[in-house]
Structure formats: C-alpha cells, structure tokens
Design a protein around this motif. Structure first.
Motif, PDB file in Angstrom:
ATOM      1  N   GLU A  96      41.637 -45.395  91.072  1.00  0.00           N
ATOM      2  CA  GLU A  96      40.194 -45.578  90.913  1.00  0.00           C
ATOM      3  C   GLU A  96      39.720 -45.087  89.552  1.00  0.00           C
ATOM      4  O   GLU A  96      38.879 -45.725  88.903  1.00  0.00           O
ATOM      5  N   TYR A  97      40.265 -43.958  89.095  1.00  0.00           N
ATOM      6  CA  TYR A  97      39.852 -43.378  87.818  1.00  0.00           C
ATOM      7  C   TYR A  97      40.236 -44.271  86.638  1.00  0.00           C
ATOM      8  O   TYR A  97      39.487 -44.379  85.653  1.00  0.00           O
ATOM      9  N   THR A  98      41.384 -44.916  86.731  1.00  0.00           N
ATOM     10  CA  THR A  98      41.884 -45.733  85.615  1.00  0.00           C
ATOM     11  C   THR A  98      41.572 -47.219  85.768  1.00  0.00           C
ATOM     12  O   THR A  98      41.988 -48.022  84.940  1.00  0.00           O
ATOM     13  N   ASN A  99      40.836 -47.588  86.816  1.00  0.00           N
ATOM     14  CA  ASN A  99      40.536 -48.995  87.089  1.00  0.00           C
ATOM     15  C   ASN A  99      41.806 -49.816  87.261  1.00  0.00           C
ATOM     16  O   ASN A  99      41.968 -50.881  86.655  1.00  0.00           O
ATOM     17  N   HIS A 100      42.705 -49.288  88.079  1.00  0.00           N
ATOM     18  CA  HIS A 100      43.905 -50.012  88.484  1.00  0.00           C
ATOM     19  C   HIS A 100      43.895 -50.144  90.006  1.00  0.00           C
ATOM     20  O   HIS A 100      42.953 -49.707  90.677  1.00  0.00           O
ATOM     21  N   SER A 101      44.951 -50.719  90.554  1.00  0.00           N
ATOM     22  CA  SER A 101      45.034 -50.954  91.990  1.00  0.00           C
ATOM     23  C   SER A 101      46.294 -50.338  92.578  1.00  0.00           C
ATOM     24  O   SER A 101      47.285 -50.118  91.865  1.00  0.00           O
ATOM     25  N   THR A 102      46.261 -50.117  93.884  1.00  0.00           N
ATOM     26  CA  THR A 102      47.454 -49.708  94.614  1.00  0.00           C
ATOM     27  C   THR A 102      48.106 -50.950  95.241  1.00  0.00           C
ATOM     28  O   THR A 102      47.496 -52.026  95.313  1.00  0.00           O
ATOM     29  N   ALA A 103      49.316 -50.773  95.725  1.00  0.00           N
ATOM     30  CA  ALA A 103      50.011 -51.884  96.380  1.00  0.00           C
ATOM     31  C   ALA A 103      49.246 -52.350  97.622  1.00  0.00           C
ATOM     32  O   ALA A 103      49.156 -53.552  97.892  1.00  0.00           O
ATOM     33  N   ILE A 104      48.690 -51.419  98.362  1.00  0.00           N
ATOM     34  CA  ILE A 104      47.917 -51.785  99.552  1.00  0.00           C
ATOM     35  C   ILE A 104      46.673 -52.576  99.168  1.00  0.00           C
ATOM     36  O   ILE A 104      46.304 -53.567  99.827  1.00  0.00           O
ATOM     37  N   GLN A 105      46.018 -52.179  98.096  1.00  0.00           N
ATOM     38  CA  GLN A 105      44.826 -52.910  97.657  1.00  0.00           C
ATOM     39  C   GLN A 105      45.190 -54.327  97.197  1.00  0.00           C
ATOM     40  O   GLN A 105      44.462 -55.288  97.487  1.00  0.00           O
ATOM     41  N   ALA A 106      46.310 -54.478  96.497  1.00  0.00           N
ATOM     42  CA  ALA A 106      46.760 -55.809  96.089  1.00  0.00           C
ATOM     43  C   ALA A 106      47.019 -56.674  97.311  1.00  0.00           C
ATOM     44  O   ALA A 106      46.623 -57.851  97.370  1.00  0.00           O
ATOM     45  N   ALA A 107      47.676 -56.105  98.316  1.00  0.00           N
ATOM     46  CA  ALA A 107      47.970 -56.844  99.544  1.00  0.00           C
ATOM     47  C   ALA A 107      46.697 -57.202 100.299  1.00  0.00           C
ATOM     48  O   ALA A 107      46.604 -58.282 100.908  1.00  0.00           O
ATOM     49  N   THR A 108      45.715 -56.341 100.260  1.00  0.00           N
ATOM     50  CA  THR A 108      44.438 -56.609 100.926  1.00  0.00           C
ATOM     51  C   THR A 108      43.738 -57.807 100.295  1.00  0.00           C
ATOM     52  O   THR A 108      43.170 -58.657 101.007  1.00  0.00           O
ATOM     53  N   ILE A 109      43.774 -57.893  98.978  1.00  0.00           N
ATOM     54  CA  ILE A 109      43.195 -59.056  98.292  1.00  0.00           C
ATOM     55  C   ILE A 109      43.912 -60.332  98.722  1.00  0.00           C
ATOM     56  O   ILE A 109      43.278 -61.353  99.027  1.00  0.00           O
ATOM     57  N   ALA A 110      45.234 -60.298  98.765  1.00  0.00           N
ATOM     58  CA  ALA A 110      46.007 -61.481  99.166  1.00  0.00           C
ATOM     59  C   ALA A 110      45.666 -61.895 100.599  1.00  0.00           C
ATOM     60  O   ALA A 110      45.529 -63.086 100.894  1.00  0.00           O
ATOM     61  N   LYS A 111      45.534 -60.904 101.476  1.00  0.00           N
ATOM     62  CA  LYS A 111      45.214 -61.206 102.877  1.00  0.00           C
ATOM     63  C   LYS A 111      43.824 -61.804 103.002  1.00  0.00           C
ATOM     64  O   LYS A 111      43.619 -62.811 103.700  1.00  0.00           O
ATOM     65  N   LYS A 112      42.843 -61.215 102.331  1.00  0.00           N
ATOM     66  CA  LYS A 112      41.471 -61.715 102.410  1.00  0.00           C
ATOM     67  C   LYS A 112      41.346 -63.106 101.795  1.00  0.00           C
ATOM     68  O   LYS A 112      40.496 -63.912 102.213  1.00  0.00           O
ATOM     69  N   ALA A 113      42.196 -63.403 100.789  1.00  0.00           N
ATOM     70  CA  ALA A 113      42.149 -64.705 100.129  1.00  0.00           C
ATOM     71  C   ALA A 113      42.947 -65.766 100.881  1.00  0.00           C
ATOM     72  O   ALA A 113      42.964 -66.928 100.473  1.00  0.00           O
ATOM     73  N   ASN A 114      43.632 -65.347 101.952  1.00  0.00           N
ATOM     74  CA  ASN A 114      44.460 -66.279 102.736  1.00  0.00           C
ATOM     75  C   ASN A 114      45.539 -66.921 101.856  1.00  0.00           C
ATOM     76  O   ASN A 114      45.810 -68.133 101.947  1.00  0.00           O
ATOM     77  N   ALA A 115      46.150 -66.120 101.014  1.00  0.00           N
ATOM     78  CA  ALA A 115      47.213 -66.618 100.145  1.00  0.00           C
ATOM     79  C   ALA A 115      48.490 -66.846 100.942  1.00  0.00           C
ATOM     80  O   ALA A 115      48.655 -66.331 102.054  1.00  0.00           O
ATOM     81  N   GLU A 116      49.417 -67.629 100.363  1.00  0.00           N
ATOM     82  CA  GLU A 116      50.712 -67.838 101.013  1.00  0.00           C
ATOM     83  C   GLU A 116      51.676 -66.708 100.683  1.00  0.00           C
ATOM     84  O   GLU A 116      52.408 -66.232 101.542  1.00  0.00           O
ATOM     85  N   GLN A 117      51.701 -66.296  99.409  1.00  0.00           N
ATOM     86  CA  GLN A 117      52.603 -65.210  99.036  1.00  0.00           C
ATOM     87  C   GLN A 117      51.974 -64.369  97.934  1.00  0.00           C
ATOM     88  O   GLN A 117      51.093 -64.822  97.196  1.00  0.00           O
ATOM     89  N   LEU A 118      52.458 -63.129  97.838  1.00  0.00           N
ATOM     90  CA  LEU A 118      51.959 -62.157  96.865  1.00  0.00           C
ATOM     91  C   LEU A 118      53.131 -61.604  96.077  1.00  0.00           C
ATOM     92  O   LEU A 118      54.177 -61.268  96.640  1.00  0.00           O
ATOM     93  N   ILE A 119      52.951 -61.524  94.768  1.00  0.00           N
ATOM     94  CA  ILE A 119      53.917 -60.863  93.890  1.00  0.00           C
ATOM     95  C   ILE A 119      53.180 -59.689  93.240  1.00  0.00           C
ATOM     96  O   ILE A 119      52.101 -59.869  92.682  1.00  0.00           O
ATOM     97  N   ILE A 120      53.758 -58.491  93.340  1.00  0.00           N
ATOM     98  CA  ILE A 120      53.112 -57.319  92.755  1.00  0.00           C
ATOM     99  C   ILE A 120      53.929 -56.811  91.565  1.00  0.00           C
ATOM    100  O   ILE A 120      55.147 -56.954  91.529  1.00  0.00           O
ATOM    101  N   GLY A 121      53.224 -56.215  90.599  1.00  0.00           N
ATOM    102  CA  GLY A 121      53.897 -55.707  89.402  1.00  0.00           C
ATOM    103  C   GLY A 121      53.011 -54.742  88.642  1.00  0.00           C
ATOM    104  O   GLY A 121      52.063 -54.180  89.190  1.00  0.00           O
ATOM    105  N   HIS A 122      53.311 -54.557  87.338  1.00  0.00           N
ATOM    106  CA  HIS A 122      52.595 -53.618  86.467  1.00  0.00           C
ATOM    107  C   HIS A 122      52.720 -52.192  87.007  1.00  0.00           C
ATOM    108  O   HIS A 122      51.750 -51.500  87.270  1.00  0.00           O
ATOM    109  N   TYR A 123      53.961 -51.742  87.128  1.00  0.00           N
ATOM    110  CA  TYR A 123      54.240 -50.464  87.773  1.00  0.00           C
ATOM    111  C   TYR A 123      54.053 -49.296  86.806  1.00  0.00           C
ATOM    112  O   TYR A 123      54.461 -49.345  85.652  1.00  0.00           O
ATOM    113  N   SER A 124      53.471 -48.221  87.316  1.00  0.00           N
ATOM    114  CA  SER A 124      53.351 -46.992  86.536  1.00  0.00           C
ATOM    115  C   SER A 124      54.732 -46.427  86.223  1.00  0.00           C
ATOM    116  O   SER A 124      55.662 -46.524  87.038  1.00  0.00           O
TER     117      SER A 124
END
Length: 303
Positions: free
Chosen positions: A244-272
């Motif tokens: 939240e402080y750095t305006n980035h996301s967590t893996a759970i938040q990325a997955a939540t966006i994919a779920k709410k958008a009804n996407a078929e698949q999600l790829i996550i990256g940009h790892y600390s």
C-alpha cells in the motif's frame, strides 16, 4: 494464429541476479510487440533468439527505470545494425524528451523514424488499431503516471468451404459469404447461405498487461472477460502495508482483480528482490484464482 507472451524480465526496482528488469514480448501472427524494456533487455532478446527486426511497436508503462532503462541501448543497437523500418513507441509524453536528450548529447543520428504516441494516465485511450489488433491504455495507480495496455486481436472472417461452391463462383460473392452475408445467384435464383458455405473464423483473443499498480478495482470494468491478465504481484500478503505504501500489489490482490474481471487465466510477476522463492506468491494467488501462473523468464505462455 499464434498469440503468446515471452517473459523476458520479471524483477522490480532493486536488481538481483535471479530476475531481469521488466520486459515482455507479445507475439501475434508475425508481429511482435515489446512491452516495457528494462535494463539489459537487448541481451535477453539475443539470448532467447528473438528476431528483433519484427518489433515495430514498443509499449512503456511508466518512467521508473526498471521499465525503460534498456530502451536507449536497444534503439542504439538497431541503429548500428542499419535498421530502416519505422518504430512506434507508446509511452508517457516525457519519454520523448528523454530520448531526444540522450541522442542529442551522444551525437546519435537515427537511420529510422520513431513515431511517438503519448499515453493518458487519467483515462483509457485507443493507441493502436490495425488489421491485426487494437490496443487500449489502462490507467493504473502508482507513484508516478502509469498505464497498462489491453491488446485485443481482431476476429478473423468466416472461412470459406470452397469445395462446396460451383466452379468460377464470382469473387464478390465469395467476399460476401465470408462477411457473413447470404448471396442470391441472379441467373438461377439460388440462395447461398453464408452458414452453409463457410465456418466460423478465429475468434478475438485479449491480453491485459497491468504493470506497477496499487490494488485498483476501477479497472475491472475495462478488463471484464479478458482472456489473460498479467498483473504485478510485487509482494505477498504479509507485506500488504508495504504494498500500500509503495503503490504496488500483493499476489492475492492480483488474483482478486482477475476473479472480479472474470478472466480465463492470470500471470503474475514483478517480484520484489526480498523473495528468494515464489512459492508463497503462487499459493496465495491460487487461493483466490486457481488458474494463476508465475511469470518465469524465458518461458512462453499461450494466450
């Protein structure tokens, strides 16, 4: 036609040996689109045997160095190799000034033209629309102006079942059938129905690239029913406050966006750089959105 993503770099700002800075290569048919261009991208392109002459479009999400510091080097190398084909760059407007100063003070005179399309961080903008696909910018929430990109391939016309048609069938009628229109033979009065003489062409596919961003439900409507989403997942949930402080996301938040958008698949990256393994990223994301994949460098993902 092939629609796929080659992962070139998945790291974030602090350099580590395990991850290269952000860069991804989207391929559709014979066209290649470079998305972000972190430091060293041209070396990874050589390593992965990419035919970089096919890259005519480069998309830069924002002006943090891990997303564009490789751009000047790549362009300079193309220039040394006598590139002649135009290049179009889609990026924050300030990048045009940066490139101009770099080339001015290095006395670099390009042999090819660079077209520049400025993105708008405040609203979606159609930045590219050709026969193959369209691209819209996606406003993101970050410490500086930042946009993702939504790629949509054009649905192919219906495919002709030529063996069913009589010989010397008029070409204009063929075009009408492929456009989904029925045709009447003026001489015989026979009706040729498009559905009887053609099959459905390749449907449209979509890919959304959401680089550095805080959790942002406002973009869900733009991403609705997208086939594949790439979404940054810099942190795991135990570092939510840091995200939240750095305006980035967590893996759970990325997955939540994919779920709410009804996407078929999600790829996550940009790892600390703080993470030595990525198992927790994947485990946490899959708890929310099962069809989640880690972005792994050198791996090509079908979209």
């Amino acid at each position: 036609m092939n629609f796929e993503l080659l992962v070139i770099g998945t790291g974030s700002a602090t350099p580590v040996l395990e991850h290269n800075p952000s860069a991804y290569l989207l391929t559709y048919d014979n066209e290649q689109f470079l998305i972000d261009c972190g430091e060293g991208t041209q070396f990874r392109i050589l390593e992965y045997k990419v035919r970089s002459s096919r890259i005519r479009h480069i998309f830069i999400s924002h002006l943090h160095g891990d997303h564009y510091f490789g751009l000047v080097g790549l362009i300079s190398s193309w220039n040394l190799n006598q590139r002649k084909e135009d290049l179009t760059i889609y990026a924050p407007k300030e990048l045009a000034e940066i490139l101009t100063i770099q080339f001015k003070h290095s006395h670099t005179f390009l042999h090819f033209k660079i077209n520049f399309v400025a993105t708008n961080p405040n609203e979606p903008l159609l930045v590219l629309d050709n026969q193959l696909l369209s691209v819209e910018s996606i406003p993101l929430v970050h410490r500086i102006d930042c946009c993702g990109f939504l790629f949509r391939t054009k649905a192919a016309k219906r495919k002709l079942l030529a063996e069913k048609l009589p010989e010397n069938f008029p070409i204009p009628y063929i075009k009408m059938l492929k456009d989904g229109l029925d045709v009447e033979d003026e001489l015989t009065g026979k009706i040729y129905k498009s559905e009887d003489y053609t099959t459905i062409g390749t449907p449209s596919r979509s890919f959304a690239y959401c680089s550095d961003t805080a959790y942002n439900e406002q973009m869900v409507s733009q991403l609705q029913d997208v086939n594949t989403i790439f979404h940054e997942a810099t942190f795991v949930e135990s570092e939510l406050k840091r995200a939240e402080y750095t305006n980035h996301s967590t893996a759970i938040q990325a997955a939540t966006i994919a779920k709410k958008a009804n996407a078929e698949q999600l790829i996550i990256g940009h790892y600390s750089s703080r993470y030595k393994t990525l198992e927790t990223h994947l485990t946490e994301a899959k708890q929310v959105f099962e069809n989640t994949h880690l972005a792994l460098e050198g791996v090509t993902y079908k979209l």
